[in-house]
Scaffold this active site. Sequence first.
Site, PDB file in Angstrom:
ATOM      1  N   ASN A  45      -0.133 -10.798   4.041  1.00 43.19           N
ATOM      2  CA  ASN A  45      -0.246  -9.848   5.155  1.00 43.19           C
ATOM      3  C   ASN A  45       0.348 -10.448   6.421  1.00 43.19           C
ATOM      4  O   ASN A  45       0.269 -11.666   6.664  1.00 43.19           O
ATOM      5  CB  ASN A  45      -1.682  -9.358   5.359  1.00 43.19           C
ATOM      6  N   GLU A  47       0.226  -9.522  10.360  1.00 51.08           N
ATOM      7  CA  GLU A  47      -0.370  -8.663  11.380  1.00 51.08           C
ATOM      8  C   GLU A  47       0.495  -8.634  12.637  1.00 51.08           C
ATOM      9  O   GLU A  47       1.494  -9.361  12.751  1.00 51.08           O
ATOM     10  CB  GLU A  47      -1.803  -9.140  11.663  1.00 51.08           C
ATOM     11  N   CYS A  56       0.444  -5.105   4.858  1.00 50.67           N
ATOM     12  CA  CYS A  56      -0.411  -5.703   3.835  1.00 50.67           C
ATOM     13  C   CYS A  56       0.381  -6.652   2.926  1.00 50.67           C
ATOM     14  O   CYS A  56       1.601  -6.535   2.787  1.00 50.67           O
ATOM     15  CB  CYS A  56      -1.039  -4.615   2.975  1.00 50.67           C
ATOM     16  N   GLU A  58       0.426  -6.686  -0.281  1.00 45.30           N
ATOM     17  CA  GLU A  58       1.062  -5.970  -1.388  1.00 45.30           C
ATOM     18  C   GLU A  58       2.416  -5.413  -0.972  1.00 45.30           C
ATOM     19  O   GLU A  58       3.377  -5.404  -1.767  1.00 45.30           O
ATOM     20  CB  GLU A  58       0.164  -4.829  -1.872  1.00 45.30           C
ATOM     21  N   CYS A  89      -6.110  -1.913  -0.746  1.00 52.73           N
ATOM     22  CA  CYS A  89      -6.489  -0.790   0.118  1.00 52.73           C
ATOM     23  C   CYS A  89      -5.852   0.493  -0.420  1.00 52.73           C
ATOM     24  O   CYS A  89      -4.980   0.462  -1.299  1.00 52.73           O
ATOM     25  CB  CYS A  89      -6.066  -1.050   1.561  1.00 52.73           C
ATOM     26  N   CYS A  92      -2.065   0.703  -0.238  1.00 54.48           N
ATOM     27  CA  CYS A  92      -1.391  -0.199  -1.189  1.00 54.48           C
ATOM     28  C   CYS A  92      -1.536   0.290  -2.627  1.00 54.48           C
ATOM     29  O   CYS A  92      -0.671   0.022  -3.459  1.00 54.48           O
ATOM     30  CB  CYS A  92      -1.885  -1.629  -1.025  1.00 54.48           C
TER      31      CYS A  92
HETATM   32  N1  THU Z   1      -5.023  -6.314   3.721  1.00 50.27           N
HETATM   33  C1  THU Z   1      -4.055  -6.546   2.795  1.00 50.27           C
HETATM   34  O1  THU Z   1      -3.121  -7.326   3.038  1.00 50.27           O
HETATM   35  N2  THU Z   1      -4.134  -5.910   1.600  1.00 50.27           N
HETATM   36  C2  THU Z   1      -5.145  -5.073   1.242  1.00 50.27           C
HETATM   37  O2  THU Z   1      -5.068  -4.428   0.203  1.00 50.27           O
HETATM   38  C3  THU Z   1      -6.342  -4.982   2.089  1.00 50.27           C
HETATM   39  C4  THU Z   1      -6.145  -5.405   3.498  1.00 50.27           C
HETATM   40  C5  THU Z   1      -4.930  -6.957   5.024  1.00 50.27           C
HETATM   41  C6  THU Z   1      -4.575  -6.022   6.146  1.00 50.27           C
HETATM   42  C7  THU Z   1      -5.102  -6.774   7.356  1.00 50.27           C
HETATM   43  O3  THU Z   1      -4.107  -7.686   7.792  1.00 50.27           O
HETATM   44  C8  THU Z   1      -6.300  -7.569   6.811  1.00 50.27           C
HETATM   45  O4  THU Z   1      -6.159  -7.549   5.389  1.00 50.27           O
HETATM   46  C9  THU Z   1      -7.642  -6.980   7.171  1.00 50.27           C
HETATM   47  O5  THU Z   1      -7.718  -5.636   6.849  1.00 50.27           O
END
Ligand code: THU
Length: 139
Positions: A45, A47, A56, A58, A89, A92
């Site tokens: 991920n 941000e 994310c 994925e 999520c 994803c």
């Molecule tokens: N996140 C992912 O990278 N993949 C997921 O499937 C769930 C959430 C990340 C997004 C964000 O940077 C952090 O986790 C908290 O939500």
Amino acid sequence: MADDSVEALFEAAAAARMKAYAPYSGFAVGAAVRGASGRIHAGCNVENAAYPVGTCAEAGALAAMVAAGERVVTAVAIVGSGDRPCPPCGACRQRLAEFAAPETRVYYSDESLRDRRTSRIGDLLPESFSAAALEGAGS
Ligand code: THU
């Protein structure tokens, strides 16, 4: 899928997780997808100060796979932070469904890789919107 193949996928996801850029949530995630060639493509991920712009793990793994010339996902592993398994999520699940069959396995774990779960794309996202839904729209 053989246990050692799943292990390699988890290891790739865990390694990518170590590179995550998650200063806002503090929740580092790594993901790895296996392409039809057998190659593993990983992502983390990333941000952003403008929160919704963050991506994310994925999404990163799939982008790496497509950039490498692959279009079919045969297995997925996701490693999150903390002591609970990290399922993908909702967004994803849709991203993964674009490149995976309903029966494709998704493996996900906690940070330590001790608490591992598995499901299938079709169970995580039943009745998904797909290219088939666009057919017959007449445009
Ligand atoms: N996140 C992912 O990278 N993949 C997921 O499937 C769930 C959430 C990340 C997004 C964000 O940077 C952090 O986790 C908290 O939500």
